[in-house]
Design a protein around this motif. Structure first.
Motif, PDB file in Angstrom:
ATOM      1  N   ASP A 196     -52.861 -21.667  46.526  1.00  0.00           N
ATOM      2  CA  ASP A 196     -53.378 -20.290  46.576  1.00  0.00           C
ATOM      3  C   ASP A 196     -53.222 -19.616  47.930  1.00  0.00           C
ATOM      4  OD1 ASP A 196     -54.204 -20.225  43.880  1.00  0.00           O
ATOM      5  OD2 ASP A 196     -56.072 -21.262  44.387  1.00  0.00           O
ATOM      6  N   VAL A 197     -52.444 -20.195  48.849  1.00  0.00           N
ATOM      7  CA  VAL A 197     -52.310 -19.603  50.185  1.00  0.00           C
ATOM      8  C   VAL A 197     -50.878 -19.571  50.715  1.00  0.00           C
ATOM      9  CG1 VAL A 197     -54.677 -20.129  50.921  1.00  0.00           C
ATOM     10  CG2 VAL A 197     -52.856 -21.828  51.265  1.00  0.00           C
ATOM     11  N   ALA A 198     -49.967 -20.335  50.119  1.00  0.00           N
ATOM     12  CA  ALA A 198     -48.579 -20.392  50.596  1.00  0.00           C
ATOM     13  C   ALA A 198     -47.659 -19.883  49.493  1.00  0.00           C
ATOM     14  CB  ALA A 198     -48.204 -21.819  50.998  1.00  0.00           C
ATOM     15  N   TYR A 199     -46.811 -18.918  49.811  1.00  0.00           N
ATOM     16  CA  TYR A 199     -46.009 -18.218  48.823  1.00  0.00           C
ATOM     17  C   TYR A 199     -44.514 -18.334  49.143  1.00  0.00           C
ATOM     18  CZ  TYR A 199     -50.514 -15.925  47.929  1.00  0.00           C
ATOM     19  OH  TYR A 199     -51.834 -15.673  47.648  1.00  0.00           O
ATOM     20  N   ALA A 200     -43.694 -18.289  48.094  1.00  0.00           N
ATOM     21  CA  ALA A 200     -42.243 -18.293  48.268  1.00  0.00           C
ATOM     22  C   ALA A 200     -41.604 -17.458  47.177  1.00  0.00           C
ATOM     23  CB  ALA A 200     -41.689 -19.711  48.226  1.00  0.00           C
ATOM     24  N   MET A 201     -40.527 -16.777  47.532  1.00  0.00           N
ATOM     25  CA  MET A 201     -39.743 -16.009  46.577  1.00  0.00           C
ATOM     26  C   MET A 201     -38.374 -16.647  46.460  1.00  0.00           C
ATOM     27  SD  MET A 201     -39.144 -13.393  44.574  1.00  0.00           S
ATOM     28  CE  MET A 201     -37.710 -12.531  43.930  1.00  0.00           C
ATOM     29  N   VAL A 202     -37.958 -16.991  45.243  1.00  0.00           N
ATOM     30  CA  VAL A 202     -36.643 -17.564  44.977  1.00  0.00           C
ATOM     31  C   VAL A 202     -35.896 -16.593  44.077  1.00  0.00           C
ATOM     32  CG1 VAL A 202     -35.346 -19.495  43.999  1.00  0.00           C
ATOM     33  CG2 VAL A 202     -37.505 -19.924  45.216  1.00  0.00           C
ATOM     34  N   ALA A 203     -34.847 -15.986  44.603  1.00  0.00           N
ATOM     35  CA  ALA A 203     -34.046 -15.036  43.840  1.00  0.00           C
ATOM     36  C   ALA A 203     -32.916 -15.758  43.131  1.00  0.00           C
ATOM     37  CB  ALA A 203     -33.483 -13.963  44.772  1.00  0.00           C
ATOM     38  N   THR A 204     -32.546 -15.237  41.966  1.00  0.00           N
ATOM     39  CA  THR A 204     -31.419 -15.794  41.237  1.00  0.00           C
ATOM     40  C   THR A 204     -30.209 -14.891  41.443  1.00  0.00           C
ATOM     41  OG1 THR A 204     -32.157 -14.603  39.257  1.00  0.00           O
ATOM     42  CG2 THR A 204     -32.845 -16.895  39.504  1.00  0.00           C
ATOM     43  N   ALA A 205     -29.055 -15.516  41.617  1.00  0.00           N
ATOM     44  CA  ALA A 205     -27.812 -14.790  41.855  1.00  0.00           C
ATOM     45  C   ALA A 205     -26.671 -15.613  41.284  1.00  0.00           C
ATOM     46  CB  ALA A 205     -27.615 -14.559  43.356  1.00  0.00           C
ATOM     47  N   PRO A 206     -25.488 -15.011  41.102  1.00  0.00           N
ATOM     48  CA  PRO A 206     -24.357 -15.777  40.581  1.00  0.00           C
ATOM     49  C   PRO A 206     -24.033 -17.001  41.435  1.00  0.00           C
ATOM     50  CG  PRO A 206     -23.890 -13.428  40.508  1.00  0.00           C
ATOM     51  CD  PRO A 206     -25.181 -13.586  41.246  1.00  0.00           C
ATOM     52  N   GLN A 207     -24.326 -16.923  42.741  1.00  0.00           N
ATOM     53  CA  GLN A 207     -24.032 -18.042  43.637  1.00  0.00           C
ATOM     54  C   GLN A 207     -25.063 -19.163  43.535  1.00  0.00           C
ATOM     55  OE1 GLN A 207     -24.444 -14.874  44.549  1.00  0.00           O
ATOM     56  NE2 GLN A 207     -22.461 -14.137  45.278  1.00  0.00           N
TER      57      GLN A 207
END
Length: 273
Positions: A196-207
């Motif tokens: 509940d305190v550490a966040y991450a964003m993982v984007a999806t792409a063709p690579q």
């Protein structure tokens, strides 16, 4: 004698045409670059591209240079700038940049940002002559080992907008445009929270899968949560990497979590208008 070079608003072209023009203008660039129409639309929409403020310069009806301008409030960013080889070295870079700066001032912008790849000496020299000042170095990373495809209950998936809103409430947070919360929540991908305190964003792409940013609540920093988060992500997503948009001071946490730094780096630069 060369024919006149004419400035046009990029709004006259669609995303597929703009992608072709951008790829065409980057011919012979320091780092090879091409982009397709769908990726162009997704990427630059997330970066808040302004088609009316972006420019295409044509000669005899043929696109010869392109500048993508992104805008948020009274801040603008030169998101892409490329000139065809046949126009390079003739002073057009300075002419086009002066036009972009004059137009930014006319619409009331207070500042303009850009990034330039380290090693692009001619580009760096141009931007410094125009008054841009280096702010920080941006780096990128690749996961060293293959993913184990493990999933634990520790990582909870959340709406990317929740992560972005959390980051926006941090008054001391100042991130590069590509890693800013205003960009993150518009990208296709997943956001995760740990404890509940550490966040991450993982984007999806063709690579593949790309870590766009980490954020840890200020009160929870110094407890190793960023390292644990990066390790869990590396074990969950195969071929994980980042854009060259991570502030260099954050590098140690990536290096200690099983990531290798990419050789390409960028300078983030600022012009106060």
């Amino acid at each position: 004698m060369h024919s006149e070079v004419i400035s046009n608003a990029a709004a006259h072209w669609n995303s597929y045409q703009l992608a072709d023009i951008l790829s065409h203008c980057f011919e012979g660039y320091l780092v090879p670059f091409t982009i397709d129409g769908e990726t162009f639309a997704m990427r630059f929409a997330a970066e808040d591209m302004s088609l009316n403020d972006s420019r295409i310069w044509t000669q005899n009806g043929e696109p010869k240079a392109l500048a993508i301008i992104s805008r948020r409030g009274q801040t603008s960013r030169l998101a892409a700038f490329a000139i065809r080889p046949e126009l390079r070295g003739q002073g057009f870079g300075r002419q086009f940049m002066q036009q972009l700066i004059d137009e930014a001032r006319a619409r009331g912008d207070r500042s303009m940002w850009l990034e330039v790849i380290v090693g692009n000496d001619s580009g760096l020299a141009l931007y410094e002559r125009m008054g841009f000042v280096r702010q920080q170095t941006l780096v990128g990373f690749n996961a060293v080992s293959a993913a184990l495809f493990t999933q634990t209950g520790e990582l909870q998936e959340i709406d990317p907008l929740v992560m972005a809103n959390k980051m926006m409430t941090d008054a001391n947070l100042r991130l590069p445009w590509l890693s800013a919360p205003e960009t993150l929540y518009k990208l296709p991908g997943k956001a995760f929270v740990l404890n509940d305190v550490a966040y991450a964003m993982v984007a999806t792409a063709p690579q593949g899968f790309r870590v766009r940013m980490l954020y840890v609540d200020p009160a929870a920093r110094g407890q190793g949560l960023a390292k644990k988060l990066l390790t869990l992500l590396r074990e969950r997503f195969s071929g994980l990497y980042t854009a060259t948009a991570i502030p260099e001071p954050i590098a140690p946490v990536f290096l200690s979590s099983g990531y290798r730094q990419d050789p390409i780096t960028q300078y983030e630069m600022l012009l106060k208008l």
